[in-house]
Enzyme design. Structure first.
Site, PDB file in Angstrom:
ATOM      1  N   ARG A 125      -3.240  -5.292   6.676  1.00  0.00           N
ATOM      2  CA  ARG A 125      -4.363  -5.955   7.343  1.00  0.00           C
ATOM      3  C   ARG A 125      -5.682  -5.199   7.157  1.00  0.00           C
ATOM      4  O   ARG A 125      -6.747  -5.773   7.369  1.00  0.00           O
ATOM      5  CB  ARG A 125      -4.065  -6.107   8.831  1.00  0.00           C
ATOM      6  CG  ARG A 125      -3.002  -7.129   9.126  1.00  0.00           C
ATOM      7  CD  ARG A 125      -2.947  -7.441  10.607  1.00  0.00           C
ATOM      8  NE  ARG A 125      -2.264  -8.688  10.872  1.00  0.00           N
ATOM      9  CZ  ARG A 125      -0.960  -8.810  11.076  1.00  0.00           C
ATOM     10  NH1 ARG A 125      -0.204  -7.740  11.076  1.00  0.00           N
ATOM     11  NH2 ARG A 125      -0.416  -9.983  11.306  1.00  0.00           N
ATOM     12  N   GLN A 128       9.460  -2.545  16.257  1.00  0.00           N
ATOM     13  CA  GLN A 128      10.309  -3.256  15.292  1.00  0.00           C
ATOM     14  C   GLN A 128      11.494  -2.383  14.882  1.00  0.00           C
ATOM     15  O   GLN A 128      12.639  -2.842  14.836  1.00  0.00           O
ATOM     16  CB  GLN A 128       9.470  -3.613  14.067  1.00  0.00           C
ATOM     17  CG  GLN A 128      10.256  -4.081  12.870  1.00  0.00           C
ATOM     18  CD  GLN A 128       9.351  -4.563  11.752  1.00  0.00           C
ATOM     19  OE1 GLN A 128       8.864  -5.682  11.792  1.00  0.00           O
ATOM     20  NE2 GLN A 128       9.109  -3.726  10.761  1.00  0.00           N
ATOM     21  N   GLY A 182       9.189   1.402   8.661  1.00  0.00           N
ATOM     22  CA  GLY A 182       8.154   2.372   9.007  1.00  0.00           C
ATOM     23  C   GLY A 182       8.028   2.557  10.518  1.00  0.00           C
ATOM     24  O   GLY A 182       8.171   1.599  11.281  1.00  0.00           O
ATOM     25  N   HIS A 188       0.861  -1.184   0.000  1.00  0.00           N
ATOM     26  CA  HIS A 188       0.000   0.000   0.000  1.00  0.00           C
ATOM     27  C   HIS A 188       0.899   1.236   0.000  1.00  0.00           C
ATOM     28  O   HIS A 188       2.136   1.108  -0.007  1.00  0.00           O
ATOM     29  CB  HIS A 188      -0.951  -0.030   1.201  1.00  0.00           C
ATOM     30  CG  HIS A 188      -0.247  -0.266   2.511  1.00  0.00           C
ATOM     31  ND1 HIS A 188       0.635   0.642   3.050  1.00  0.00           N
ATOM     32  CD2 HIS A 188      -0.270  -1.318   3.361  1.00  0.00           C
ATOM     33  CE1 HIS A 188       1.101   0.178   4.192  1.00  0.00           C
ATOM     34  NE2 HIS A 188       0.579  -1.021   4.408  1.00  0.00           N
ATOM     35  N   HIS A 231       3.988   1.396   2.322  1.00  0.00           N
ATOM     36  CA  HIS A 231       5.197   0.731   1.818  1.00  0.00           C
ATOM     37  C   HIS A 231       5.857   1.598   0.737  1.00  0.00           C
ATOM     38  O   HIS A 231       7.068   1.747   0.696  1.00  0.00           O
ATOM     39  CB  HIS A 231       4.848  -0.605   1.176  1.00  0.00           C
ATOM     40  CG  HIS A 231       4.267  -1.617   2.102  1.00  0.00           C
ATOM     41  ND1 HIS A 231       2.972  -2.074   1.995  1.00  0.00           N
ATOM     42  CD2 HIS A 231       4.802  -2.284   3.161  1.00  0.00           C
ATOM     43  CE1 HIS A 231       2.751  -2.977   2.930  1.00  0.00           C
ATOM     44  NE2 HIS A 231       3.824  -3.119   3.657  1.00  0.00           N
TER      45      HIS A 231
END
Ligand code: AMP
Length: 279
Positions: free
Chosen positions: A185, A151, A145, A32, A35
């Site tokens: 998602r 992360q 991101g 999307h 990204h």
């Protein structure tokens, strides 16, 4: 644009450009605009850009989640090509894991809190795949991101501790016009679930205003109560933490950099988001 499925073919190609700067954007596909914003940044910063598309089984703690994860490789490749990306690396699971990966990564406290608590093994699997990609591609820079803030922090720590000579670039969260953080998602949400999911970003934005006049504990309560008031949402956690250690803080003066991280189910879809209070 060249698409590679094997490490050998990819490395043969990369050998030709080893004196150029190379940006890596690791993804699990179902791409999307969020990204694409990482790719655009990489295209600006580097001579060449490579996007990896791999739904990494070792970072899924829930087999059902892995099974239903959207896979749209052909569409993804079209999007990437239009952007001007040079290479795609889309390996199979056996290409990446000819043998089970038994390596263990431990980055406490950052990998123990929040997602680490609710998705045991998730960050270990993430470090397995990201370290493999780094070793295979050896990029100059890699793009992650801020949507997956925890992360990003763990990848930065891994790079430092393992001595990878790679600059980790964090990119801001891209949102829909109505505020919902873009996520692969989101395509799994029904119209009703999507409407309810809007309460997540709406609450976070309003909490920044609320925080200007209220204590940290009151702000925590404000977010928790507002999400709980929507009976179609299920709050997994909301924590206000130090932006580096990811440990909870109890007062706005306790840290120079503070972020609120949230995970909420809308129906069966698990959504994460975050907001900066102090940076
Ligand atoms: P994923 O395919 O979900 O593993 O995401 C690949 C990369 O895209 C990760 O570094 C994510 O943090 C990043 N990303 C996903 N959604 C967004 C977004 N809405 N804004 C910015 N980056 C994102």
């Amino acid at each position: 644009m060249q698409v590679f499925e094997t490490i050998e073919a990819l490395q043969n190609e990369l050998a030709h450009i080893k004196d150029k700067s190379l940006g890596l954007v690791p993804t699990m596909g179902a791409l999307h605009q969020g990204h694409l914003s990482l790719m655009k940044q990489s295209l600006k910063d580097n001579d060449h850009t490579i996007v990896s598309i791999f739904v990494n089984p070792t970072q899924f703690n829930d087999p059902k989640d892995l099974e239903k994860y959207p896979r749209t490789l052909e569409k993804d490749c079209k999007l990437i090509e239009e952007l001007g990306v040079d290479y795609v690396f889309a390996p199979t699971v056996t290409e990446m894991y000819p043998e089970p990966d038994t390596r263990v990564f431990n980055y406490p406290p950052q990998d123990e809190v929040m997602e680490g608590k609710y998705r045991p093994g998730h960050f270990n699997g993430m470090c397995q795949i990201v370290s493999k990609l780094f070793a295979i591609v050896n990029p100059t820079r890699a793009y992650f991101g801020e949507k997956d803030y925890q992360q990003l922090i763990i990848v930065k720590r891994m790079v430092k501790e393992l001595g990878f000579d790679i600059e980790i670039v964090g990119c801001p969260i891209l949102r829909e016009k109505d505020g919902l953080a873009l996520s692969s998602r989101n395509s799994l949400l029904s119209a009703e679930e999507r409407k309810n999911a809007l309460d997540i970003s709406g609450t976070l934005f309003d909490s920044v205003e609320y925080a200007k006049e209220h204590s940290l504990k009151e702000t925590l309560g404000y977010v928790v109560n507002r999400i709980n008031a929507n009976t179609n949402l299920e709050l997994q956690y909301f924590e206000i933490v130090d932006a580096d250690t990811l440990l909870p803080v109890s007062d706005w003066s306790e840290s120079a950099s503070i972020i609120g991280c949230i995970t909420v189910f809308s129906g069966t879809v698990r959504l994460i988001d975050n907001i900066k209070y102090k940076s």
